[in-house]
Write an enzyme that holds these catalytic residues in place. Structure first.
Site, PDB file in Angstrom:
ATOM      1  N   GLY A  52       0.823  -1.206   0.000  1.00  0.00           N
ATOM      2  CA  GLY A  52       0.000   0.000   0.000  1.00  0.00           C
ATOM      3  C   GLY A  52       0.856   1.254   0.000  1.00  0.00           C
ATOM      4  O   GLY A  52       2.064   1.196   0.265  1.00  0.00           O
ATOM      5  N   CYS A  79       5.359  -6.119   1.489  1.00  0.00           N
ATOM      6  CA  CYS A  79       5.742  -4.700   1.479  1.00  0.00           C
ATOM      7  C   CYS A  79       5.132  -3.965   2.680  1.00  0.00           C
ATOM      8  O   CYS A  79       5.577  -4.146   3.802  1.00  0.00           O
ATOM      9  CB  CYS A  79       5.355  -4.064   0.147  1.00  0.00           C
ATOM     10  SG  CYS A  79       6.247  -2.534  -0.225  1.00  0.00           S
ATOM     11  N   TYR A  80       4.101  -3.139   2.467  1.00  0.00           N
ATOM     12  CA  TYR A  80       3.446  -2.462   3.592  1.00  0.00           C
ATOM     13  C   TYR A  80       2.936  -3.485   4.612  1.00  0.00           C
ATOM     14  O   TYR A  80       2.983  -3.257   5.829  1.00  0.00           O
ATOM     15  CB  TYR A  80       2.295  -1.606   3.079  1.00  0.00           C
ATOM     16  CG  TYR A  80       1.527  -0.870   4.154  1.00  0.00           C
ATOM     17  CD1 TYR A  80       2.003   0.324   4.694  1.00  0.00           C
ATOM     18  CD2 TYR A  80       0.321  -1.368   4.641  1.00  0.00           C
ATOM     19  CE1 TYR A  80       1.310   0.999   5.684  1.00  0.00           C
ATOM     20  CE2 TYR A  80      -0.388  -0.706   5.628  1.00  0.00           C
ATOM     21  CZ  TYR A  80       0.103   0.475   6.152  1.00  0.00           C
ATOM     22  OH  TYR A  80      -0.587   1.148   7.134  1.00  0.00           O
ATOM     23  N   HIS A 165       7.604  -7.614  -3.966  1.00  0.00           N
ATOM     24  CA  HIS A 165       6.286  -8.009  -4.473  1.00  0.00           C
ATOM     25  C   HIS A 165       6.391  -9.332  -5.240  1.00  0.00           C
ATOM     26  O   HIS A 165       6.754  -9.351  -6.421  1.00  0.00           O
ATOM     27  CB  HIS A 165       5.725  -6.917  -5.387  1.00  0.00           C
ATOM     28  CG  HIS A 165       5.271  -5.698  -4.653  1.00  0.00           C
ATOM     29  ND1 HIS A 165       4.005  -5.581  -4.114  1.00  0.00           N
ATOM     30  CD2 HIS A 165       5.930  -4.552  -4.341  1.00  0.00           C
ATOM     31  CE1 HIS A 165       3.895  -4.408  -3.507  1.00  0.00           C
ATOM     32  NE2 HIS A 165       5.054  -3.769  -3.632  1.00  0.00           N
ATOM     33  N   GLU A 167       3.950 -11.093  -6.278  1.00  0.00           N
ATOM     34  CA  GLU A 167       2.786 -11.280  -7.150  1.00  0.00           C
ATOM     35  C   GLU A 167       2.993 -10.762  -8.569  1.00  0.00           C
ATOM     36  O   GLU A 167       2.251 -11.135  -9.482  1.00  0.00           O
ATOM     37  CB  GLU A 167       1.546 -10.626  -6.529  1.00  0.00           C
ATOM     38  CG  GLU A 167       1.562  -9.101  -6.484  1.00  0.00           C
ATOM     39  CD  GLU A 167       2.239  -8.522  -5.248  1.00  0.00           C
ATOM     40  OE1 GLU A 167       1.909  -7.382  -4.878  1.00  0.00           O
ATOM     41  OE2 GLU A 167       3.107  -9.203  -4.661  1.00  0.00           O
ATOM     42  N   SER A 219     -23.427  -6.259 -24.846  1.00  0.00           N
ATOM     43  CA  SER A 219     -22.579  -5.552 -25.813  1.00  0.00           C
ATOM     44  C   SER A 219     -22.101  -6.464 -26.925  1.00  0.00           C
ATOM     45  O   SER A 219     -21.686  -5.997 -27.986  1.00  0.00           O
ATOM     46  CB  SER A 219     -21.355  -4.965 -25.092  1.00  0.00           C
ATOM     47  OG  SER A 219     -20.468  -6.004 -24.709  1.00  0.00           O
ATOM     48  N   GLY A 220     -22.126  -7.781 -26.679  1.00  0.00           N
ATOM     49  CA  GLY A 220     -21.595  -8.719 -27.654  1.00  0.00           C
ATOM     50  C   GLY A 220     -20.161  -9.098 -27.383  1.00  0.00           C
ATOM     51  O   GLY A 220     -19.607  -9.980 -28.040  1.00  0.00           O
ATOM     52  N   VAL A 222     -16.982 -10.415 -24.670  1.00  0.00           N
ATOM     53  CA  VAL A 222     -16.842 -11.610 -23.838  1.00  0.00           C
ATOM     54  C   VAL A 222     -17.587 -11.460 -22.514  1.00  0.00           C
ATOM     55  O   VAL A 222     -18.369 -12.336 -22.119  1.00  0.00           O
ATOM     56  CB  VAL A 222     -15.350 -11.907 -23.555  1.00  0.00           C
ATOM     57  CG1 VAL A 222     -15.213 -13.119 -22.644  1.00  0.00           C
ATOM     58  CG2 VAL A 222     -14.592 -12.136 -24.849  1.00  0.00           C
ATOM     59  N   ASP A 223     -17.377 -10.348 -21.823  1.00  0.00           N
ATOM     60  CA  ASP A 223     -17.892 -10.182 -20.464  1.00  0.00           C
ATOM     61  C   ASP A 223     -19.416 -10.218 -20.411  1.00  0.00           C
ATOM     62  O   ASP A 223     -20.007 -11.002 -19.665  1.00  0.00           O
ATOM     63  CB  ASP A 223     -17.381  -8.874 -19.858  1.00  0.00           C
ATOM     64  CG  ASP A 223     -15.875  -8.735 -19.961  1.00  0.00           C
ATOM     65  OD1 ASP A 223     -15.207  -9.777 -20.084  1.00  0.00           O
ATOM     66  OD2 ASP A 223     -15.374  -7.601 -19.932  1.00  0.00           O
ATOM     67  N   LYS A 364     -10.317 -11.580 -16.508  1.00  0.00           N
ATOM     68  CA  LYS A 364     -10.737 -11.871 -17.876  1.00  0.00           C
ATOM     69  C   LYS A 364     -10.492 -13.315 -18.277  1.00  0.00           C
ATOM     70  O   LYS A 364     -11.355 -13.959 -18.890  1.00  0.00           O
ATOM     71  CB  LYS A 364     -10.014 -10.933 -18.847  1.00  0.00           C
ATOM     72  CG  LYS A 364     -10.328 -11.185 -20.320  1.00  0.00           C
ATOM     73  CD  LYS A 364     -11.732 -10.781 -20.701  1.00  0.00           C
ATOM     74  CE  LYS A 364     -11.820  -9.285 -20.866  1.00  0.00           C
ATOM     75  NZ  LYS A 364     -13.129  -8.871 -21.436  1.00  0.00           N
TER      76      LYS A 364
END
Length: 508
Positions: A52, A79-80, A165, A167, A219-220, A222-223, A364
């Site tokens: 953070g 980290c933080y 980090h 990640e 919307s057409g 993927v999501d 995604k």
């Protein structure tokens, strides 16, 4: 499950992603959320405290609930998060003499569970504070040239801290370190699958919706497609999908959506032509945040209008993803706002419909996996992301019909050439942007003064970080040649070679 407490790092969601890649379930909550508000804790195998922007010695620095230290499960501070651990157990943190940002080389102590099978000790640092006094009961297990306490451990209490980090992709074996914590220290099980997610989400959707009606903004992409078909599987004809032609769509998009989704939703698919309505609202607007807000508000207004026609609609379904939420507003933590997202930042304070967002905490690639599990056609699942505000945020400056027409044609050339080169499924996104500048050129021995189109083609896995695609020169050359020759009004094409961060994928 693993509980992740977010203290404001832009990388917190990456921690969640890495853990889910291990087939272990995790949830993210604000770092200062009261333990009593987290519901049942029986399944928690470990806690990760994120990084953070704050300093632990500041007056208003965020701290976790004191009861977090009493859960009796392993804790890893990043980290933080490591600095919180240090201060909690009697250590001291102060401003570093030299801020450490970028790659660093760890010197490891004796063998530790946290560093098992780590052969490449290169890590990514990003901090201005550092540990100056070791907390009681801890010992140093790694250090760097600038960080005398790069990693600390109290193995008796199973509490670990790392100043770097693990990640991010820049830490080559960061995933291995997180695996060591999740499996070696926490003894978690790899039992979270998309099949299980679907089963639980179908139950949740049915509970939330009941006998109500749901309106979906389709919307057409993927999501929204995966969200719509997941909810359709749960409630069937209670779902009505509305595709809004907002005037800022790609070439032939309305026809494509109608052809594909009529087969699924039949009479429950509505095509709403609101192109003039949107373009009127966008006239004269150049600020990207205003564009996003206008489009977000107008979408909801259109949905409200359509809902009144259908009658008795209670819910609005949106394909919001976790990165959308993180980049827009801190829903589960204090992460800094990067930009407003159409699904989040554009919503009015008093919306008439309640939200259904089944993908809200998925990445995604997880959504695509979900789509494959639902047997959704590849044509939908493998489609590249397209922003909710559409071409409005790829037309830099004022959005006009003329500039949109230029961009649509240029964008189509990009897609055609990417597909022809066999690269469509290998890059994350490939698109064109029209810039708010004109340049001098020469065509047919005559002077021209026309538009510049920028190409943005990136590689990514989750949209949180991205790198520009190193395409063959002949592919880029063919795109440029075709755009300049076939799209009237363009005389120059440039290629964007910026990474995310510091740049974003979209230009606005």
């Amino acid at each position: 499950m693993i509980l992740i407490l977010d203290f404001g790092s832009q990388y917190t969601q990456l921690i969640a992603r890495r853990i889910r890649e291990m087939k272990v379930y995790c949830e993210i909550y604000p770092g200062n959320r009261a333990i009593a508000e987290l519901g049942t804790l029986e399944n928690i195998k470990g806690v990760i405290l994120s990084g953070g922007p704050s300093s632990v010695y500041e007056k208003d620095a965020p701290w976790p609930d004191d009861k977090i230290w009493e859960l009796g499960v392993p804790i890893l501070g990043v980290c933080y998060g490591m600095q919180l651990i240090a201060e909690q157990y009697g250590g001291k943190v102060k401003k570093s003499a030299h801020r450490e940002y970028g790659l660093a080389h760890l010197t490891l102590g004796k063998k530790e569970k946290l560093f098992a099978k780590i052969t490449n000790p290169t890590v990514w640092m990003s901090h201005g504070d550092s540990l100056s006094k070791m907390p009681a009961g801890f010992r140093r297990i790694a250090y760097t040239k600038n960080s005398p306490y790069a990693a600390i451990a109290d193995t008796a209490r199973a509490v670990y801290g790392v100043q770097f980090h693990p990640e991010v992709n820049h830490t080559p074996q960061g995933r291995e370190l997180l695996k060591n914590f999740v499996f070696g220290v926490c003894k978690a099980k790899a039992d979270w699958t998309m099949h299980n997610f679907i089963a639980e989400e179908l139950k949740r959707i049915k509970r939330q919706v009941g006998t109500g009606k749901v309106l979906c903004g389709l919307s057409g992409g993927v999501d929204s497609s995966v969200a719509a078909l997941l909810v359709h599987k749960a409630i069937g004809k209670q779902l009505t999908c509305v595709f809004v032609d907002n005037g800022v769509l790609r070439l032939g998009e309305k026809e494509r959506v109608k052809k594909i989704f009529s087969a699924y939703f039949k009479k429950n698919l509505i095509i709403a032509d609101a192109s003039e309505r949107f373009l009127d609202k966008l006239a004269g607007v150049v600020d990207p945040e205003r564009k996003r807000k206008i489009i977000g508000h107008e979408f909801i207004a259109v949905f409200d209008d359509e809902a009144q026609k259908i009658k008795d609609v209670d819910f609005l379904l949106q394909g919001t993803l976790y990165p959308d939420v993180i980049e827009s507003v801190s829903v589960k933590g204090p992460s800094a706002v990067i930009k407003s997202h159409h699904n989040v930042g554009g919503l009015p304070d008093k919306m008439k419909l309640k939200l259904v967002e089944p993908l809200k905490f998925l990445f995604k690639d997880e959504v695509r996996e979900l789509g494959r599990e639902l047997n959704i056609p590849k044509e939908i699942i493998n489609r590249q992301p397209f922003p909710g505000p559409g071409l409005a945020i790829r037309v830099l400056g004022e959005v006009t019909k003329e500039r949109l027409d230029i961009l649509r044609k240029a964008d189509m050339v990009v897609e055609e050439e990417i597909r022809a080169a066999g690269l469509y499924d290998k890059v994350w996104q490939a698109f064109a942007v029209i810039l708010p500048v004109k340049t001098v050129g020469v065509m047919g021995d005559a002077r021209t003064y026309e538009n510049v189109v920028a190409l943005r083609i990136v590689e990514s896995t989750d949209a949180m970080t991205a790198d520009w695609a190193k395409l063959p020169y002949e592919v880029l050359g063919k795109m440029s040649s075709r755009i300049i020759n076939e799209v009237r009004g363009v005389n120059r094409v440039v290629y964007d070679i910026s990474q995310k961060p510091p740049a974003t994928i979209e230009w606005e």
